[in-house]
Write an enzyme that holds these catalytic residues in place. Structure first.
Site, mmCIF file in Angstrom:
data_model
loop_
_atom_site.group_PDB
_atom_site.id
_atom_site.type_symbol
_atom_site.label_atom_id
_atom_site.label_comp_id
_atom_site.label_asym_id
_atom_site.label_seq_id
_atom_site.Cartn_x
_atom_site.Cartn_y
_atom_site.Cartn_z
ATOM 1 N N CYS A 67 26.868 23.254 -41.534
ATOM 2 C CA CYS A 67 26.407 22.699 -40.337
ATOM 3 C C CYS A 67 25.828 21.380 -40.529
ATOM 4 O O CYS A 67 25.654 20.473 -39.499
ATOM 5 C CB CYS A 67 25.411 23.730 -39.467
ATOM 6 S SG CYS A 67 26.174 25.355 -39.039
ATOM 7 N N HIS B 213 21.782 19.645 -34.558
ATOM 8 C CA HIS B 213 22.697 20.694 -34.738
ATOM 9 C C HIS B 213 22.624 21.470 -33.653
ATOM 10 O O HIS B 213 21.606 22.306 -33.552
ATOM 11 C CB HIS B 213 22.836 21.293 -36.144
ATOM 12 C CG HIS B 213 23.661 22.642 -36.121
ATOM 13 N ND1 HIS B 213 25.007 22.884 -35.713
ATOM 14 C CD2 HIS B 213 23.142 23.716 -36.624
ATOM 15 C CE1 HIS B 213 25.380 23.725 -36.122
ATOM 16 N NE2 HIS B 213 24.382 24.554 -36.421
ATOM 17 N N ASN C 249 28.108 27.194 -30.617
ATOM 18 C CA ASN C 249 27.787 26.632 -31.731
ATOM 19 C C ASN C 249 29.145 26.396 -32.762
ATOM 20 O O ASN C 249 29.949 27.394 -33.098
ATOM 21 C CB ASN C 249 26.800 27.689 -32.792
ATOM 22 C CG ASN C 249 26.523 27.077 -34.181
ATOM 23 O OD1 ASN C 249 27.008 26.115 -34.667
ATOM 24 N ND2 ASN C 249 25.550 27.472 -34.813
#
Length: 312
Positions: free
Chosen positions: A111, A236, A267
């Site tokens: 990520c 993020h 996500n």
């Protein structure tokens, strides 16, 4: 020493929208449960035939058009869901776009991958080993999702975001602050046997709530800036319930833009920061020439961040 600058942004999302109600027909969950715990309303899921390279190429094409540049000397793809070992995905993206033989590199720090990739491209341009660079974050997390696990399937999604960097007479991207947390090595994994994503959500939440703000402040200190100097915060997009406390810890105000793409995109790991940033940019929500704070964290366990100046 010269620096580098953002010249254009691009993004891509699959056409298939999956709502919380759609997921409730597959696993024991509901819209209220998902929104309360994650902030997510819906997410985009790629078709079986749609690949990371397809999405990366589409986002890159949009970024090149935005930058009005038709060739680059470096392509870096950040992803944790790449299926091909060789040739790498950056080479496949380059071929798909018809580029004239750039250096091609894949990286996987999950990520935080886009921020790692951006730092490498910035350094290459600053040192004169690249003239223009494509930096892409692209993921097909749906391919590694356990669709029977309501703790994780409500989070994951697919998409890509990209930027074009070019030379600048002076730096407009701050030095990166990056690192890892060895004791959290197994907190976020894609299992080698099952090829499925899982995470220790409590450990990740604890780190974000107790450690992330300090690392984010290091990014600002390295850039010689304060939170008040930032126009846009692009963290993020892990979970809205993590982003909001982090924003409060940094003193983000209503006069500053906090990217909340998690609500409609889910996500998307390495894609989440450039995806959310590009969508807001092309909607005209970000100030030209403004400062954007980028910060990624996740599997490995890794983190990275820098401050960038948006195109004029």
């Amino acid at each position: 020493m010269r620096g580098s600058a953002l010249k254009g942004l691009g993004h891509y999302q699959p056409a298939n929208i999956v709502t919380n109600d759609d997921l409730a027909r597959r696993v024991e969950t509901n819209d209220e449960w998902i929104r309360t715990r994650t902030g997510i309303r819906e997410r985009r899921i790629a078709s079986e035939s749609e690949t990371v390279v397809d999405m990366a190429s589409a986002a890159a094409r949009m970024a090149l058009e935005d930058a009005r540049i038709d060739d680059v000397s470096l392509v870096v793809v950040a992803s944790t869901t790449l299926m091909d070992r060789s040739p790498n995905s950056a080479a496949r993206v380059s071929a798909e776009l018809g580029l004239s033989g750039p250096a091609v590199l894949d990286i996987n720090t999950a990520c935080s991958g886009f921020e790692y990739a951006l730092a490498l491209a910035d350094q290459a341009i600053s040192m004169g080993t690249a003239e223009h660079a494509l930096v892409i974050g692209a993921e097909k997390l749906s391919g590694v999702t356990d669709w029977t696990d309501r703790r994780t399937c409500v989070l994951t999604a697919d998409g890509a975001g990209a930027v074009v960097l070019g030379p600048s007479p002076e730096p407009t991207i701050s030095p990166v602050v990056w690192g890892s947390v060895p004791e959290m090595l197994e907190a976020v994994v894609i299992d080698k046997e099952t090829q499925l994503f899982s995470q220790d959500g409590r450990s990740v939440m604890r780190w974000v709530l107790t450690e992330a703000a300090d690392q984010a402040k290091r990014v600002l200190d390295r850039a010689g800036l304060t939170p008040a100097d930032i126009d846009v915060f692009a963290f993020h997009q892990a979970n809205l319930r993590l982003l909001e406390p982090l924003a409060r810890a940094l003193g983000v105000t209503d006069k500053q833009v906090l990217i909340r793409d998690i609500e409609e995109s889910g996500n998307t790991s390495a894609a989440s920061v450039p995806l959310g940033l590009s969508k807001a940019w092309h909607r005209g929500e970000l100030p030209r020439g403004g400062r954007a704070f980028l910060f990624g964290f996740g599997g490995g366990f890794t983190f990275a961040g820098q401050v960038v100046t948006l195109p004029n």
